[in-house]
Design an enzyme around this catalytic site. Structure first.
Site, PDB file in Angstrom:
ATOM      1  N   ASP A   1      55.596  94.905  36.389  1.00 25.04           N
ATOM      2  CA  ASP A   1      56.437  96.040  36.767  1.00 25.04           C
ATOM      3  C   ASP A   1      55.675  97.082  37.591  1.00 25.04           C
ATOM      4  OD1 ASP A   1      58.839  95.216  35.360  1.00 25.04           O
ATOM      5  OD2 ASP A   1      57.707  95.622  33.525  1.00 25.04           O
TER       6      ASP A   1
ATOM      7  N   ASP B   1      63.677  96.125  34.091  1.00 26.44           N
ATOM      8  CA  ASP B   1      63.063  94.887  33.617  1.00 26.44           C
ATOM      9  C   ASP B   1      63.896  94.371  32.444  1.00 26.44           C
ATOM     10  OD1 ASP B   1      60.984  92.913  33.118  1.00 26.44           O
ATOM     11  OD2 ASP B   1      60.394  94.187  31.433  1.00 26.44           O
TER      12      ASP B   1
END
Length: 226
Positions: A180, A10
């Site tokens: 996520d 990320d």
């Protein structure tokens, strides 16, 4: 001899400084030197992670806009349409609210499949309007993302793995937010940095003691030496 596992990283909250803005430059060298595919999976608009890959010097393997855009290095897949999200934001404006990014709105200028709204704007009416249009609002801690309910980062990562040819079970993912979670669900091993929200912490295999880029660097050191 150890072999580096494929990585899924990320950006905001994971590669960034603790002040929340700007990528920590310490992450560049270990990512560039990684001897396995590195996928950048982010909520940012499509050009941003592509540019990050370009400047770091790694192949452009990208999941952008929370799964709305997937780039395998050869092919671009659009898994949603911006039109519905744009309609939500236009109705939001009509009710007297604003996306909150100023006139130029570079946050959304190049966004292909969703619209991001500033966290300083009220989320209640935004969620209400989105639901009326069959969409959802995802709070990543950096923006409210108005998006189709289907695309997610995990599906995008799976698409890249299939095209590039690596095993998801071998992958290590690092993240910090609810967006996520889908990535954590498809990879073999997942880590949440200490500044992660509760959904990411609950979904991760492990929560590291350090935040932001410090946490990410600690994971990279550990999995590289394993």
């Amino acid at each position: 001899m150890t072999v580096d596992p494929p990585l899924v990283l990320d950006v905001d909250g994971t590669l960034t400084r603790p002040d929340r803005w700007g990528i920590d430059p310490r992450v560049f060298d270990p990512i560039r030197d990684w001897d396995a595919p590195v996928v950048i999976a982010t909520g940012k608009a499509f050009p941003y992670p592509v540019a990050l890959c370009h400047f770091v010097g790694i192949p452009e393997l990208v999941v952008a806009e929370n799964g709305g855009v997937v780039y395998t290095g050869d092919d671009v897949f659009f898994t949603a349409d911006r039109e519905a999200a744009q309609a939500v934001v236009e109705e939001y404006r009509a009710r007297g609210y604003s996306p909150g990014w100023g006139e130029e709105n570079t946050v959304n200028r190049w966004r292909e499949t969703e619209i991001a709204v500033n966290l300083e704007q009220p989320i209640g009416p935004l969620r209400e309007i989105a639901a009326e249009h069959g969409l959802e609002v995802v709070d990543t801690g950096y923006a409210y993302h108005v998006k189709d309910t289907s695309p997610n980062k995990g599906d995008g990562v799976a698409t890249i793995a299939d095209h590039v040819g690596f095993d998801l079970d071998d992958c290590v993912a690092i993240g910090d937010s609810v967006n996520d979670v889908s990535t954590f669900e498809v990879v073999g091993r997942s880590f949440a940095v200490s500044n992660a929200d509760e959904s990411a912490k609950s979904a991760a295999d492990e929560v590291v003691d350090l935040p932001h880029a410090d946490g990410t660097l600690s994971v990279l050191d550990r999995v590289r030496s394993a």
